[in-house]
Design a protein around this motif. Structure first.
Motif, PDB file in Angstrom:
ATOM      1  N   SER A  29       0.021   6.344  -0.094  1.00  0.00           N
ATOM      2  CA  SER A  29      -0.509   5.199   0.649  1.00  0.00           C
ATOM      3  C   SER A  29      -1.494   5.635   1.722  1.00  0.00           C
ATOM      4  CB  SER A  29       0.647   4.416   1.289  1.00  0.00           C
ATOM      5  OG  SER A  29       1.166   5.123   2.392  1.00  0.00           O
ATOM      6  N   TYR A  52      -3.942   0.394   3.681  1.00  0.00           N
ATOM      7  CA  TYR A  52      -3.171  -0.541   4.514  1.00  0.00           C
ATOM      8  C   TYR A  52      -4.050  -1.726   4.894  1.00  0.00           C
ATOM      9  CZ  TYR A  52       0.711   2.664   4.780  1.00  0.00           C
ATOM     10  OH  TYR A  52       1.776   3.451   4.443  1.00  0.00           O
ATOM     11  N   GLU A 237      -2.740   0.239  -2.611  1.00  0.00           N
ATOM     12  CA  GLU A 237      -2.240  -0.943  -1.900  1.00  0.00           C
ATOM     13  C   GLU A 237      -0.750  -1.158  -2.178  1.00  0.00           C
ATOM     14  OE1 GLU A 237      -5.126  -0.805  -3.367  1.00  0.00           O
ATOM     15  OE2 GLU A 237      -6.663  -1.717  -2.098  1.00  0.00           O
ATOM     16  N   ALA A 240       1.093   1.234  -0.089  1.00  0.00           N
ATOM     17  CA  ALA A 240       1.065   0.833   1.320  1.00  0.00           C
ATOM     18  C   ALA A 240       2.068  -0.293   1.567  1.00  0.00           C
ATOM     19  CB  ALA A 240      -0.347   0.390   1.713  1.00  0.00           C
TER      20      ALA A 240
END
Lengths: 271, 295
Positions: A29, A52, A237, A240
């Motif tokens: 992430s 993020y 994503e 994250a």
């Protein structure tokens, strides 16, 4: 000497087994898109926060976090309140049928989700509670009560009867004795039960999936499971969002590990 | 006396309301619906009582039979491995050494990771283009990279790996609680008698650990019977129904295809499989109670 070396060796092995798969996802992430697809894989990321940002802006991550927090907190509070009443009666009166109730809860907690999902959906549909917080919370309360009551009853049994009887002689009603004497003394148990119910509600997927079909009210697990991606998955994503979904739980677990270990083995009922 | 009966009832009632409405009524309703033909996409059929027809269909539906088989294979492979790894972890955690508290916290992490997150995580590790598994097998030779989750056998194996990783901590904790209930003086007495560590484990630890092992076995089995999240995220039951476990098949029939009656029959089948195990668990639980386990 030999023993401590062996223990160190085993400990490292166990720690690697438990940590490496998840750490790999956390590191993913923090990568840039180029690092994510690199072969051989980059071990140390450049601590790029791009995924993020993208998860927050393009996928409305914060929204899912808020939904999960509302549902899990409401479930934990109400379950512990209702569960405390029942657990108190089971721990104090110890009647044949209260013990039978405890066994009934154990059996109920083992129902496979699919065996009750259809009718629950129908009930919530009739109440027009599909895609509402109260609909999911109501189902979660019912599913969490067995675990909560088992843990709470274990803790309530340990509160000495004498203290409570003294309160009753001093003119407290049973309910007052519960709130003023027993609950404060059983506070660690209540915290443990609340925490386990919160974690369970935060992680639950099956019922969230069938009850919340509208993305605006969906919880984090549903958001993460249904992450949109047609030809290529947005792995950065997803990683994250997964890290954000897990971080609060890891922090809570590390802080309250003693209580959690006790709650899981004392209740011996998995949420 | 009468008074405490009424008070107990009053205290239990709120919890019973939720459990009755959202667990007991639904189970009974599922049982009833499993004897009806009801298809949401064909509403004009209405609700017609068909007796055992849904169950007869189930016994001749190759997908359902394969699904029962897949679920049983899943249980038979994952549970022994979970218990074995869990026992190993518990034995280490039961020793006295510096950093034991930290290790116990670390062991809890797979338990704390949401199952959906664990599913995506393992899906990424088994990814066909930049997954770690491919890199570990073939290094940088990307021409040999393959998709384990699209392979009929390896897809189920991958889901088993994810399940074992996620649930071993729970097994370890139950077994650890059992280990801690064995009094130290038994080991001291065995040492005085000159028992080797292996003899102590074989003749002391293992027999006394039986109730805890049984408890972990039954809890884990009942839970493995309901595996869903991993399958939903990692494979959607595929490829070609190779990972189509019962709870996923029931979900598909009921919620994706609207076959309420047939879906209920699958649900009831899963329920009775759990019930048999729950009863076995209740018997096992009495054993642990007598031996004063779970402090």
């Amino acid at each position: 000497m030999k023993r401590s070396v062996a223990l160190l060796f085993y400990s490292i092995g166990i720690a690697l087994y438990c940590l490496v798969p998840f750490l790999w996802f956390v590191l993913t992430s923090l990568k840039s898109s180029a690092e994510l697809t690199a072969i051989p894989p980059e071990l140390i990321p450049s601590f790029h926060w791009g995924f993020y940002q993208s998860a927050l802006q393009n996928y409305g991550l914060l929204h899912y976090v808020a939904n999960s927090a509302i549902v899990a907190a409401a479930t934990a509070l109400i379950t512990v309140a209702i569960g405390s009443l029942a657990a108190y009666a089971i721990a104090r009166f110890q009647l044949t049928w209260t013990n039978f109730y405890l066994l009934l809860l154990l059996v109920v907690s083992m129902f496979p989700q699919i065996a009750i999902a259809g009718p629950i959906w129908t009930i919530l549909d009739r109440l027009q509670w599909l895609n509402t917080y109260q609909g999911l919370v109501a189902a979660y309360i019912a599913l969490s009560l067995p675990l909560a009551i088992w843990i709470l009853a274990t803790f309530f049994r340990e509160v000495p009867r004498e203290i409570e009887e003294a309160a009753l002689i001093d003119g407290c009603s049973r309910l007052q004795a519960l709130y003023k004497v027993v609950l404060p003394l059983a506070a660690p148990g209540i915290l443990t039960a609340g925490l386990l119910v919160f974690i369970h509600a935060w992680n639950e997927f099956f019922f969230a999936l069938i009850i919340m079909t509208d993305p605006t009210v969906q919880t984090l697990p549903v958001g993460i499971a249904l992450f949109p991606g047609e030809y290529t998955m947005p792995w950065g994503e997803i990683a994250a969002a997964s890290t954000i979904a897990t971080l609060p739980l890891v922090v809570l677990t590390l802080i309250f590990q003693r209580g959690i270990v006790r709650g899981l083995s004392a209740g011996a009922v998995k949420g | 006396m009468k008074n405490s009966q009424r008070l107990a009832l009053f205290f239990l009632l709120p919890s019973f309301f939720f459990v009755a409405l959202f667990s007991i009524f639904p189970i009974v309703e599922s049982l009833r619906l499993s004897f009806y033909r009801m298809i949401l996409t064909l509403p004009w059929l209405g609700q017609r009582m068909v007796g055992w027809e849904n169950y007869r269909d189930l016994l001749t539906d190759p997908v359902a039979l394969a699904s029962i088989r897949t679920t049983l294979i899943f249980i038979a492979v994952t549970i022994p491995l979970e218990l074995l790894v869990g026992l190993g972890i518990a034995l280490v955690l039961n020793e006295m050494f510096r950093g034991r508290g930290l290790l116990r916290a670390v062991v809890l992490i797979p338990w704390a990771v949401p199952t959906v997150v664990a599913s995506q995580m393992w899906r990424f590790i088994f990814n066909d283009r930049y997954g770690l598994v491919n890199f570990m097998l073939f290094g940088a030779d990307t021409s040999r990279y393959w998709a384990p989750l699209a392979h009929p056998h390896f897809a189920l194996a991958a889901i088993m790996v994810a399940e074992i990783w996620k649930t071993t901590p729970f097994a370890a904790l139950i077994i650890l609680a059992g280990l801690q209930s064995i009094p130290d003086d038994l080991y001291e007495a065995a040492s005085v008698d000159g028992a080797t560590p292996w003899q102590k484990f074989r003749h002391l630890t293992l027999p006394l650990l039986k109730p805890a092992l049984l408890l972990a076995l039954l809890f884990r089995t009942i839970d493995a019977l309901r595996v869903f999240d991993l399958v939903f995220v990692m494979t959607q039951g595929g490829p070609a129904d190779a990972t189509n476990v019962l709870q996923f098949y029931g979900y598909k029939k009921t919620f994706a295809e609207g076959m309420i009656g047939y879906g209920s029959a699958i649900a009831v089948t899963v329920f009775f499989m759990s019930l048999v195990l729950a009863l076995a668990y209740l018997r096992a639980f009495k054993i642990t109670r007598l031996q004063g386990q779970t402090p």
